[in-house]
Motif scaffolding. Structure first.
Motif, mmCIF file in Angstrom:
data_model
loop_
_atom_site.group_PDB
_atom_site.id
_atom_site.type_symbol
_atom_site.label_atom_id
_atom_site.label_comp_id
_atom_site.label_asym_id
_atom_site.label_seq_id
_atom_site.Cartn_x
_atom_site.Cartn_y
_atom_site.Cartn_z
ATOM 1 N N TYR A 51 68.074 -32.244 -46.515
ATOM 2 C CA TYR A 51 68.168 -33.277 -45.491
ATOM 3 C C TYR A 51 69.117 -34.397 -45.905
ATOM 4 O O TYR A 51 68.941 -35.541 -45.527
ATOM 5 N N LEU A 54 70.045 -37.702 -44.061
ATOM 6 C CA LEU A 54 68.988 -37.963 -43.100
ATOM 7 C C LEU A 54 67.907 -38.816 -43.757
ATOM 8 O O LEU A 54 67.835 -38.892 -44.981
ATOM 9 N N VAL A 70 59.605 -36.905 -39.040
ATOM 10 C CA VAL A 70 60.801 -36.220 -38.575
ATOM 11 C C VAL A 70 61.984 -36.657 -39.432
ATOM 12 O O VAL A 70 62.124 -37.836 -39.753
ATOM 13 N N TRP A 71 62.790 -35.695 -39.843
ATOM 14 C CA TRP A 71 64.010 -35.978 -40.586
ATOM 15 C C TRP A 71 65.155 -36.065 -39.587
ATOM 16 O O TRP A 71 65.429 -35.108 -38.858
ATOM 17 N N ALA A 72 65.798 -37.226 -39.549
ATOM 18 C CA ALA A 72 66.915 -37.441 -38.626
ATOM 19 C C ALA A 72 67.818 -38.522 -39.210
ATOM 20 O O ALA A 72 67.460 -39.205 -40.166
ATOM 21 N N VAL A 96 65.823 -33.036 -32.308
ATOM 22 C CA VAL A 96 65.903 -32.517 -33.674
ATOM 23 C C VAL A 96 65.464 -31.064 -33.697
ATOM 24 O O VAL A 96 64.697 -30.626 -32.840
ATOM 25 N N ARG A 100 62.792 -29.743 -38.771
ATOM 26 C CA ARG A 100 62.833 -31.115 -39.272
ATOM 27 C C ARG A 100 61.686 -31.974 -38.723
ATOM 28 O O ARG A 100 61.665 -33.183 -38.921
ATOM 29 N N GLY A 142 63.432 -26.975 -30.453
ATOM 30 C CA GLY A 142 63.417 -28.257 -31.144
ATOM 31 C C GLY A 142 62.444 -29.217 -30.497
ATOM 32 O O GLY A 142 61.581 -28.813 -29.709
ATOM 33 N N SER A 182 69.325 -28.916 -31.596
ATOM 34 C CA SER A 182 68.105 -28.374 -32.200
ATOM 35 C C SER A 182 68.413 -27.303 -33.242
ATOM 36 O O SER A 182 67.504 -26.660 -33.748
#
Length: 184
Positions: A51, A54, A70-72, A96, A100, A142, A182
């Motif tokens: 990640y 992120l 959530v990884w963003a 996402v 993630r 996603g 996604s």
């Protein structure tokens, strides 16, 4: 991230079933310094690698029954859709990949509403009624995450893009990147 509680006797660091060769000393020192089990240390390093760039955002519904991570990016690209349900709910979201997103608690407290094609899964908390995430029709692989349901401290900027959900098929077909959001 877990680890050994203060005052508890720590087990010696372990590399598990892996032969780390010359790196085994570094691995043991890393685990000991951060008080992590082998699995916790591996998860931390894998997350940092997979990640990269992120951040881990956490969030949930109003009453706290539903929580997720959530990884963003810290810089969010948020969609403001004018379709019938997004207008009624004032649904703004960023997309996402499912890989993630992790539901931390509240699966049994979620209920789902669908309409029209029934592809979008509008999930919301049974207690407080807040939709903090859902499965969008455009990206059924996603999640659409409501940025206003994230905890403070991890979002740097939000760029909002209007999308014409009243003409959904045309808007999604003409959009250059929405379907790829996604994908990991």
């Amino acid at each position: 991230a877990g680890g050994t509680p203060p005052g508890a006797k720590a087990e010696p660091p372990s590399t598990g079933p892996f032969d780390l060769g010359a790196q085994s000393g570094r691995w043991a020192a890393f685990q000991e310094r951060h008080r992590l089990s082998c699995e916790e240390a591996a998860r931390l390093l894998l997350d940092a690698y997979e990640y990269r760039g992120l951040v881990k955002h956490t969030g949930g519904c109003h009453c706290g029954a539903v929580r997720f991570e959530v990884w963003a990016s810290p810089d969010l690209h948020v969609f403001n859709c004018n379709c019938s349900i997004c207008t009624k709910k004032q649904n703004r979201h960023f997309i996402v990949p499912a890989s993630r997103f992790k539901l931390l608690k509240g699966a049994d407290n979620l209920t789902t509403y669908t309409f029209n094609t029934h592809r979008a899964q509008h999930t919301f908390c049974k207690t407080c009624g807040v939709q903090s995430f859902y499965t969008p029709r455009s990206n059924p692989d996603g999640y659409g995450i409501a940025p206003h349901c994230l905890d403070d401290g991890t979002v740097q900027t939000i760029i909002t893009e209007d999308i014409n959900g009243k003409e959904w098929e045309k808007a999604v077909k003409e959009h250059k990147t929405i379907r790829d959001m996604s994908k990991p």
